[in-house]
Scaffold this motif. Structure first.
Motif, PDB file in Angstrom:
ATOM      1  N   THR A 180      34.643 -19.787  16.699  1.00 46.41           N
ATOM      2  CA  THR A 180      34.403 -21.161  16.722  1.00 46.41           C
ATOM      3  C   THR A 180      33.869 -21.763  15.574  1.00 46.41           C
ATOM      4  O   THR A 180      34.130 -22.506  15.096  1.00 46.41           O
ATOM      5  N   GLU A 181      32.670 -21.103  15.304  1.00 42.81           N
ATOM      6  CA  GLU A 181      32.020 -21.717  14.082  1.00 42.81           C
ATOM      7  C   GLU A 181      32.770 -21.559  12.701  1.00 42.81           C
ATOM      8  O   GLU A 181      32.689 -22.395  11.949  1.00 42.81           O
ATOM      9  N   GLN A 182      33.502 -20.482  12.752  1.00 44.01           N
ATOM     10  CA  GLN A 182      34.443 -20.236  11.552  1.00 44.01           C
ATOM     11  C   GLN A 182      35.263 -21.354  11.472  1.00 44.01           C
ATOM     12  O   GLN A 182      35.434 -21.853  10.248  1.00 44.01           O
ATOM     13  N   LEU A 183      35.941 -21.590  12.720  1.00 45.65           N
ATOM     14  CA  LEU A 183      37.031 -22.628  12.601  1.00 45.65           C
ATOM     15  C   LEU A 183      36.301 -24.069  12.351  1.00 45.65           C
ATOM     16  O   LEU A 183      36.832 -24.830  11.595  1.00 45.65           O
ATOM     17  N   ARG A 184      35.075 -24.218  13.053  1.00 45.95           N
ATOM     18  CA  ARG A 184      34.479 -25.611  12.388  1.00 45.95           C
ATOM     19  C   ARG A 184      34.134 -25.670  10.940  1.00 45.95           C
ATOM     20  O   ARG A 184      34.556 -26.895  10.340  1.00 45.95           O
ATOM     21  N   ARG A 185      33.814 -24.659  10.377  1.00 45.72           N
ATOM     22  CA  ARG A 185      33.491 -24.462   8.832  1.00 45.72           C
ATOM     23  C   ARG A 185      34.746 -25.046   8.170  1.00 45.72           C
ATOM     24  O   ARG A 185      34.787 -25.937   7.417  1.00 45.72           O
ATOM     25  N   GLN A 186      35.803 -24.419   8.384  1.00 45.71           N
ATOM     26  CA  GLN A 186      37.215 -24.688   7.978  1.00 45.71           C
ATOM     27  C   GLN A 186      37.316 -26.061   7.957  1.00 45.71           C
ATOM     28  O   GLN A 186      37.925 -26.423   6.914  1.00 45.71           O
ATOM     29  N   ASN A 187      37.256 -26.562   9.285  1.00 45.65           N
ATOM     30  CA  ASN A 187      37.416 -28.104   9.215  1.00 45.65           C
ATOM     31  C   ASN A 187      36.497 -28.896   8.444  1.00 45.65           C
ATOM     32  O   ASN A 187      37.301 -30.057   8.049  1.00 45.65           O
ATOM     33  N   LEU A 188      35.496 -28.558   8.324  1.00 42.83           N
ATOM     34  CA  LEU A 188      34.430 -29.292   7.454  1.00 42.83           C
ATOM     35  C   LEU A 188      34.620 -29.122   5.906  1.00 42.83           C
ATOM     36  O   LEU A 188      34.726 -30.236   5.350  1.00 42.83           O
ATOM     37  N   LEU A 189      35.204 -28.186   5.657  1.00 45.44           N
ATOM     38  CA  LEU A 189      35.469 -27.919   4.247  1.00 45.44           C
ATOM     39  C   LEU A 189      36.959 -28.675   3.836  1.00 45.44           C
ATOM     40  O   LEU A 189      37.112 -29.274   2.972  1.00 45.44           O
TER      41      LEU A 189
END
Ligand SMILES: [Zn+2]
Length: 419
Positions: free
Chosen positions: A24-33
């Motif tokens: 979930t954290e990885q996905l959130r980071r992708q969205n932020l980027l």
């Protein structure tokens, strides 16, 4: 510089940040980027446009922009509609003072310095001649003093600098932050990482110049909504040395850019000695010194000069345009080596447009015949036709744009880093 991970996420009580599952954290980071890079490439955008450009759901854009706003990375701007009636449109934008990036472009006899804010706006730039007789230590001292000046002129403190992006001719050890071979210093190593001693917040990156150019040209195409089907391009830089960059979409909204050592790729079994010590490199025929050597019939195992001044090449070009046979032959041979080399690049990759840049573009009229001939010698080009070739002579702007965009992309990576 705060990171988004260190700031509480929207809709969650304090203390919960970072406790979600790793995926979930990885996905959130992708969205932020994705949101940050869309704002970097396209500029300020409304919620709706951000959703279209990134492909993220409206609710995700709401959550991501709220997180970024809370961490001070982006801000809202109100745009009054034309006619002044109705509610102003709200645009999200990168907050300019959030971070700063300095770029240093080291060329043969001069160093260009530039400073940009987090929005990518150029704040200041100046150039300084470099002392070619000095040692690597003296050169580093020159660079450190100029960077200090760059910050002082904009009233910034050393710790305000988040990224320092350098480019140089020669061979760089990007991970170690060092220049390991250059036309000026030879094998005497220049350790750029020493510059960080005075810049505690900065991250250092060193790039090949043609890689920056390819990055800038591809970024322009990615940002161009009229041309959504960008699938890659080849950049060819013509000058004292020959550079090549390949940029393609990385499938996640960004770019994968490489700069293979095209100039020193073995092209033909001939006796033309290259600056690198090998014989038959593309540069040995198509670099400025290679053209000069052929035009003046200098023995092929002689390197005429470290740097051939542009006026020297202009003179050869002028006589070629007036019909001088050896001068025409020199440019034809240079074009042929370039065309043959490019045909191999296209055979190994798929068909891509070719963007030609650098000081050598002013001789393109003399090179183009050889380039086409060299390309047509390959089966790939006979089957697929000549690639689309365009000229953009303003290499300095492309290098600068590439520097700034890559430096800010690196800052975005740090801002969104997982703890
Ligand atoms: Zn070589």
């Amino acid at each position: 510089m705060p990171t988004v991970a260190s700031v509480q996420r929207s809709g969650e009580p304090p203390g919960l940040a970072g406790t979600a599952k790793p995926g979930t954290e990885q996905l959130r980071r992708q969205n932020l980027l994705a949101v940050l890079s869309a704002l970097r490439r396209v500029g300020p955008q409304s919620h709706t446009d951000l959703s279209i450009v990134t492909g993220l759901a409206s609710a995700t854009v709401t959550a991501v922009t709220a997180d970024l706003e809370r961490a001070g990375v982006i801000e809202r701007q109100e745009q009054t509609m034309s006619g002044g009636r109705g509610r102003p449109r709200v645009l999200f934008a990168r907050r300019r003072s959030f971070a700063y990036a300095a770029t240093v472009q080291i060329s043969s006899d001069v160093v260009h310095y530039a400073l940009a804010d987090y929005d990518g706006t150029l704040i200041d730039r100046f150039s300084a001649r470099r002392d070619l007789s000095g040692t690597p230590v003296a050169f580093l001292a020159e660079l450190a003093a100029a960077l200090q000046r760059l910050l002082e002129r904009s009233r910034l403190k050393p710790q305000d600098l988040a990224a320092l992006s350098l480019s140089s001719k020669g061979i760089v050890d990007a991970d170690g932050g060092r220049l390991v071979w250059s036309p000026v210093f030879g094998e005497r190593v220049v350790d750029f990482s020493l510059l960080l001693q005075d810049l505690p917040g900065a991250e250092l990156s060193i790039s090949n110049e043609t890689l920056l150019v390819a990055h800038a040209q591809a970024s322009r195409r990615l940002a161009d909504r009229q041309a959504p089907d960008f699938s890659g391009l080849v950049t060819l830089s013509l000058g004292h040395s020959i550079g090549l960059g390949i940029a393609r979409p990385d499938g996640r909204g960004g770019l994968a850019v490489t700069a293979p050592n095209f100039g020193h790729m073995l092209n033909a079994v001939d006796d033309r000695l290259c600056r690198c010590g090998s014989r038959g490199c593309i540069e040995a025929t198509a670099g400025f010194y290679g053209i000069l050597r052929l035009a003046f019939q200098v023995p092929l195992d002689t390197i005429p000069a470290k740097f051939v001044p542009l006026p020297e090449l202009e003179k050869i070009a002028q006589s070629a345009r007036q019909g001088a046979r050896m001068a025409q032959y020199a440019f034809r041979q240079a074009g042929l080596a370039l065309g043959q080399g490019l045909s191999r690049v296209l055979s190994l990759h798929e068909d891509m447009p070719i963007c030609v840049t650098g000081p050598g573009t002013r001789f393109y009229d003399l090179l183009s015949g050889g380039i086409e001939e060299g390309l047509r010698q390959s089966l790939h080009v006979r089957l697929n036709g000549l690639p689309h070739i365009e000229i953009d002579a303003d290499e300095a702007t492309l290098v600068s744009d590439g520097h700034i965009d890559r430096a800010l992309a690196a800052v975005d990576q740090r801002v969104t880093a997982l703890r």
